[in-house]
Design a protein around this motif. Structure first.
Motif, PDB file in Angstrom:
ATOM      1  N   THR A   1      12.842  -8.597 -16.473  1.00 39.81           N
ATOM      2  CA  THR A   1      12.988  -7.462 -15.563  1.00 39.81           C
ATOM      3  C   THR A   1      11.694  -6.669 -15.557  1.00 39.81           C
ATOM      4  OG1 THR A   1      15.373  -7.245 -15.887  1.00 39.81           O
ATOM      5  CG2 THR A   1      14.207  -5.276 -15.197  1.00 39.81           C
ATOM      6  N   TYR A   2      11.218  -6.319 -14.362  1.00 37.97           N
ATOM      7  CA  TYR A   2      10.049  -5.453 -14.239  1.00 37.97           C
ATOM      8  C   TYR A   2      10.515  -4.087 -13.747  1.00 37.97           C
ATOM      9  CZ  TYR A   2       7.549  -9.879 -14.608  1.00 37.97           C
ATOM     10  OH  TYR A   2       7.085 -11.105 -15.036  1.00 37.97           O
ATOM     11  N   ARG A   3      10.173  -3.048 -14.518  1.00 34.50           N
ATOM     12  CA  ARG A   3      10.581  -1.689 -14.165  1.00 34.50           C
ATOM     13  C   ARG A   3       9.506  -0.995 -13.352  1.00 34.50           C
ATOM     14  NH1 ARG A   3      11.462  -0.861 -19.789  1.00 34.50           N
ATOM     15  NH2 ARG A   3      13.524  -1.644 -20.309  1.00 34.50           N
ATOM     16  N   LEU A   4       9.931  -0.454 -12.208  1.00 38.95           N
ATOM     17  CA  LEU A   4       9.047   0.344 -11.354  1.00 38.95           C
ATOM     18  C   LEU A   4       9.111   1.825 -11.698  1.00 38.95           C
ATOM     19  CD1 LEU A   4       9.685  -1.165  -7.825  1.00 38.95           C
ATOM     20  CD2 LEU A   4       7.421  -0.653  -8.747  1.00 38.95           C
ATOM     21  N   TYR A   5      10.298   2.278 -12.081  1.00 37.73           N
ATOM     22  CA  TYR A   5      10.513   3.725 -12.255  1.00 37.73           C
ATOM     23  C   TYR A   5      11.723   3.913 -13.158  1.00 37.73           C
ATOM     24  CZ  TYR A   5      11.482   8.606 -10.971  1.00 37.73           C
ATOM     25  OH  TYR A   5      11.728   9.949 -10.995  1.00 37.73           O
TER      26      TYR A   5
ATOM     27  N   VAL B   1       4.421  -1.745 -13.508  1.00 34.93           N
ATOM     28  CA  VAL B   1       4.158  -1.445 -12.099  1.00 34.93           C
ATOM     29  C   VAL B   1       3.376  -2.560 -11.423  1.00 34.93           C
ATOM     30  CG1 VAL B   1       2.990   0.141 -10.518  1.00 34.93           C
ATOM     31  CG2 VAL B   1       4.322   1.040 -12.438  1.00 34.93           C
ATOM     32  N   GLU B   2       2.318  -3.062 -12.072  1.00 36.01           N
ATOM     33  CA  GLU B   2       1.493  -4.096 -11.447  1.00 36.01           C
ATOM     34  C   GLU B   2       2.302  -5.380 -11.220  1.00 36.01           C
ATOM     35  OE1 GLU B   2      -1.759  -5.676  -9.555  1.00 36.01           O
ATOM     36  OE2 GLU B   2      -1.439  -3.599 -10.187  1.00 36.01           O
ATOM     37  N   ALA B   3       3.049  -5.819 -12.243  1.00 34.93           N
ATOM     38  CA  ALA B   3       3.881  -7.020 -12.093  1.00 34.93           C
ATOM     39  C   ALA B   3       4.920  -6.804 -10.997  1.00 34.93           C
ATOM     40  CB  ALA B   3       4.564  -7.366 -13.413  1.00 34.93           C
ATOM     41  N   SER B   4       5.512  -5.612 -10.951  1.00 33.44           N
ATOM     42  CA  SER B   4       6.500  -5.319  -9.910  1.00 33.44           C
ATOM     43  C   SER B   4       5.890  -5.427  -8.526  1.00 33.44           C
ATOM     44  CB  SER B   4       7.081  -3.909 -10.102  1.00 33.44           C
ATOM     45  OG  SER B   4       7.773  -3.784 -11.312  1.00 33.44           O
ATOM     46  N   LEU B   5       4.716  -4.797  -8.357  1.00 32.32           N
ATOM     47  CA  LEU B   5       4.064  -4.840  -7.042  1.00 32.32           C
ATOM     48  C   LEU B   5       3.738  -6.272  -6.634  1.00 32.32           C
ATOM     49  CD1 LEU B   5       1.703  -1.758  -7.478  1.00 32.32           C
ATOM     50  CD2 LEU B   5       3.674  -1.897  -5.950  1.00 32.32           C
ATOM     51  N   ASN B   6       3.448  -7.116  -7.624  1.00 32.96           N
ATOM     52  CA  ASN B   6       3.138  -8.527  -7.336  1.00 32.96           C
ATOM     53  C   ASN B   6       4.352  -9.308  -6.856  1.00 32.96           C
ATOM     54  OD1 ASN B   6       0.489  -8.186  -8.122  1.00 32.96           O
ATOM     55  ND2 ASN B   6       0.795  -8.980 -10.197  1.00 32.96           N
ATOM     56  N   VAL B   7       5.543  -8.983  -7.369  1.00 33.95           N
ATOM     57  CA  VAL B   7       6.707  -9.844  -7.088  1.00 33.95           C
ATOM     58  C   VAL B   7       7.650  -9.286  -6.016  1.00 33.95           C
ATOM     59  CG1 VAL B   7       6.627 -10.795  -9.424  1.00 33.95           C
ATOM     60  CG2 VAL B   7       8.221  -8.941  -8.928  1.00 33.95           C
ATOM     61  N   ILE B   8       7.452  -8.028  -5.596  1.00 35.88           N
ATOM     62  CA  ILE B   8       8.332  -7.470  -4.559  1.00 35.88           C
ATOM     63  C   ILE B   8       8.188  -8.272  -3.266  1.00 35.88           C
ATOM     64  CG2 ILE B   8       8.700  -5.483  -3.024  1.00 35.88           C
ATOM     65  CD1 ILE B   8       7.871  -3.680  -5.385  1.00 35.88           C
TER      66      ILE B   8
ATOM     67  N   ALA C   1       0.834  -1.207   0.000  1.00 38.44           N
ATOM     68  CA  ALA C   1       0.000   0.000   0.000  1.00 38.44           C
ATOM     69  C   ALA C   1       0.867   1.256   0.000  1.00 38.44           C
ATOM     70  CB  ALA C   1      -0.929  -0.018   1.210  1.00 38.44           C
ATOM     71  N   ALA C   2       1.922   1.250   0.797  1.00 40.03           N
ATOM     72  CA  ALA C   2       2.816   2.417   0.864  1.00 40.03           C
ATOM     73  C   ALA C   2       3.531   2.620  -0.468  1.00 40.03           C
ATOM     74  CB  ALA C   2       3.829   2.231   1.992  1.00 40.03           C
ATOM     75  N   MET C   3       3.924   1.513  -1.089  1.00 41.49           N
ATOM     76  CA  MET C   3       4.599   1.611  -2.377  1.00 41.49           C
ATOM     77  C   MET C   3       3.645   2.135  -3.452  1.00 41.49           C
ATOM     78  SD  MET C   3       7.263   1.267  -4.261  1.00 41.49           S
ATOM     79  CE  MET C   3       8.552   0.182  -3.629  1.00 41.49           C
ATOM     80  N   GLU C   4       2.408   1.620  -3.484  1.00 40.98           N
ATOM     81  CA  GLU C   4       1.426   2.097  -4.466  1.00 40.98           C
ATOM     82  C   GLU C   4       1.163   3.588  -4.291  1.00 40.98           C
ATOM     83  OE1 GLU C   4      -1.851  -0.603  -6.092  1.00 40.98           O
ATOM     84  OE2 GLU C   4      -1.609  -1.341  -4.054  1.00 40.98           O
ATOM     85  N   ALA C   5       1.038   4.036  -3.046  1.00 38.95           N
ATOM     86  CA  ALA C   5       0.781   5.457  -2.782  1.00 38.95           C
ATOM     87  C   ALA C   5       1.961   6.310  -3.242  1.00 38.95           C
ATOM     88  CB  ALA C   5       0.518   5.665  -1.291  1.00 38.95           C
ATOM     89  N   ALA C   6       3.173   5.841  -2.969  1.00 40.54           N
ATOM     90  CA  ALA C   6       4.373   6.599  -3.359  1.00 40.54           C
ATOM     91  C   ALA C   6       4.464   6.720  -4.878  1.00 40.54           C
ATOM     92  CB  ALA C   6       5.619   5.930  -2.790  1.00 40.54           C
ATOM     93  N   ILE C   7       4.141   5.628  -5.582  1.00 38.66           N
ATOM     94  CA  ILE C   7       4.170   5.667  -7.051  1.00 38.66           C
ATOM     95  C   ILE C   7       3.129   6.659  -7.564  1.00 38.66           C
ATOM     96  CG2 ILE C   7       3.675   4.315  -9.136  1.00 38.66           C
ATOM     97  CD1 ILE C   7       4.909   1.879  -7.628  1.00 38.66           C
ATOM     98  N   ALA C   8       1.914   6.597  -7.026  1.00 39.07           N
ATOM     99  CA  ALA C   8       0.835   7.483  -7.477  1.00 39.07           C
ATOM    100  C   ALA C   8       1.188   8.950  -7.243  1.00 39.07           C
ATOM    101  CB  ALA C   8      -0.458   7.126  -6.745  1.00 39.07           C
TER     102      ALA C   8
END
Length: 328
Positions: A200-204, A220-227, A148-155
């Protein structure tokens, strides 16, 4: 390839050079011939659809690593020297020139449902060959960062606030299990030993255009799934306390063991039937001899050799820092 029996010997390969938006020209310092452009990656030993290296030396010169795998099988790679998932050579060995920051990224594990057909997860390790003063890398999440914190930071455009940035120097080693958020940053040259994967999944990506002038795709979605939000066992270490003739384990995973050694006088070693050995000359120069000393090859920094499991006894000599990798 003929069916005549070729005695096992240390294999040197023609690297596959990859242009990257973040690359430069630093790999030329290893005596490697670089094509035009910003060269970010030299795939030194590879058996992957995106890069298969061919042998430079000896009777197998001109032969691809995939053909050697098919022809010599477990005799040369060892009883454990195969990916159980796709039958290929299990590791990929690279040299990286980070002339600019790499994207903030994460890799999946072997068990992630979204992996492309036949592709492996990607656990890797870095050994820092060279680092400019003040160089840093992104290495994991700050304490307490969850999905949740990561999703908020990305948004909100503040993903960098969630990441650990750590200083690096030559000789540092980093173990990066799949699920660990990471990014190499500008000013480092790195040896990378990894699972044989190119996923490789890119977040940023710093909102910068790619080589084609367009923004590079994010995942982003794949990254959030595998972190691995609780951590995946990433470890870092200084390696400069090592004495000549000793081997220091600098990364240990289910996929590879990597050791560092300092060579200043002849060091007699041997392969085992279980696994090939990969030697990366991190710096210096010297020789490797085998076949009871009858055959010999000169070595210099940046070279990566594949020693067949069936090679047996060999000796390294000279003045070198060497990384030695095998499958556990």
């Amino acid at each position: 390839m003929t069916n005549t029996m070729i005695k096992p010997y240390p294999l040197l390969f023609q690297p596959e050079m990859k242009e990257r938006i973040w690359g430069g020209r630093a790999l030329a310092q290893f005596g490697l011939e670089l094509p035009e452009g910003s060269i970010g990656e030299g795939w030194m030993i590879g058996d992957h659809p995106n890069g298969t290296t061919t042998v430079l030396n000896g009777p197998l010169a001109g032969t691809g690593l995939d053909a050697i795998r098919e022809h010599y099988g477990k005799e040369w790679f060892g009883t454990k020297g195969f990916s159980e998932r796709n039958g290929r050579f299990p590791l990929l060995i690279k040299l990286l020139d980070c002339n600019d920051d790499l994207s903030v990224q994460v890799h999946p594990t072997d068990t992630y449902d979204g992996l492309p057909e036949g592709e492996l997860g990607k656990t890797e390790m870095w050994y820092i060959l060279d680092a400019k003063p003040g160089a840093t890398i992104v290495y994991g999440l700050k304490e307490g960062v969850d999905r949740a914190a990561m999703e908020a930071a990305i948004a909100e455009g503040r993903i960098m606030d969630t990441l650990q940035v750590v200083p690096v120097e030559a000789g540092d080693a980093f173990y990066i299990p799949a699920g660990t958020v990471h990014a190499l940053c500008s000013g480092v040259v790195v040896a990378e030993i990894q699972q044989n994967s190119d996923t490789t999944y890119r977040l940023y990506d710093y909102d910068r255009p790619g080589l084609d002038g367009k923004l590079r795709e994010l995942h982003v979605e794949a990254s959030l799934n595998v972190i691995a939000y609780e951590g995946a066992g990433a470890q870092r270490m200084k390696t400069d306390g090592i004495r000549p003739g000793e081997w220091l384990t600098i990364a240990s995973s289910p996929y590879f063991i990597v050791e560092k050694g300092i060579v200043i006088e002849p060091l007699a070693l041997k392969t085992t039937p279980e696994s090939f050995v990969i030697l990366v000359v991190a710096d210096g120069q010297g020789t490797i001899s085998w076949n009871e000393g009858v055959e010999r090859l000169a070595l210099r920094s940046g070279q990566c050799l594949l020693l067949p499991a069936s090679l047996g006894g060999y000796t390294v000599d000279g003045s070198m820092t060497v990384l030695r990798s095998m499958v556990p």
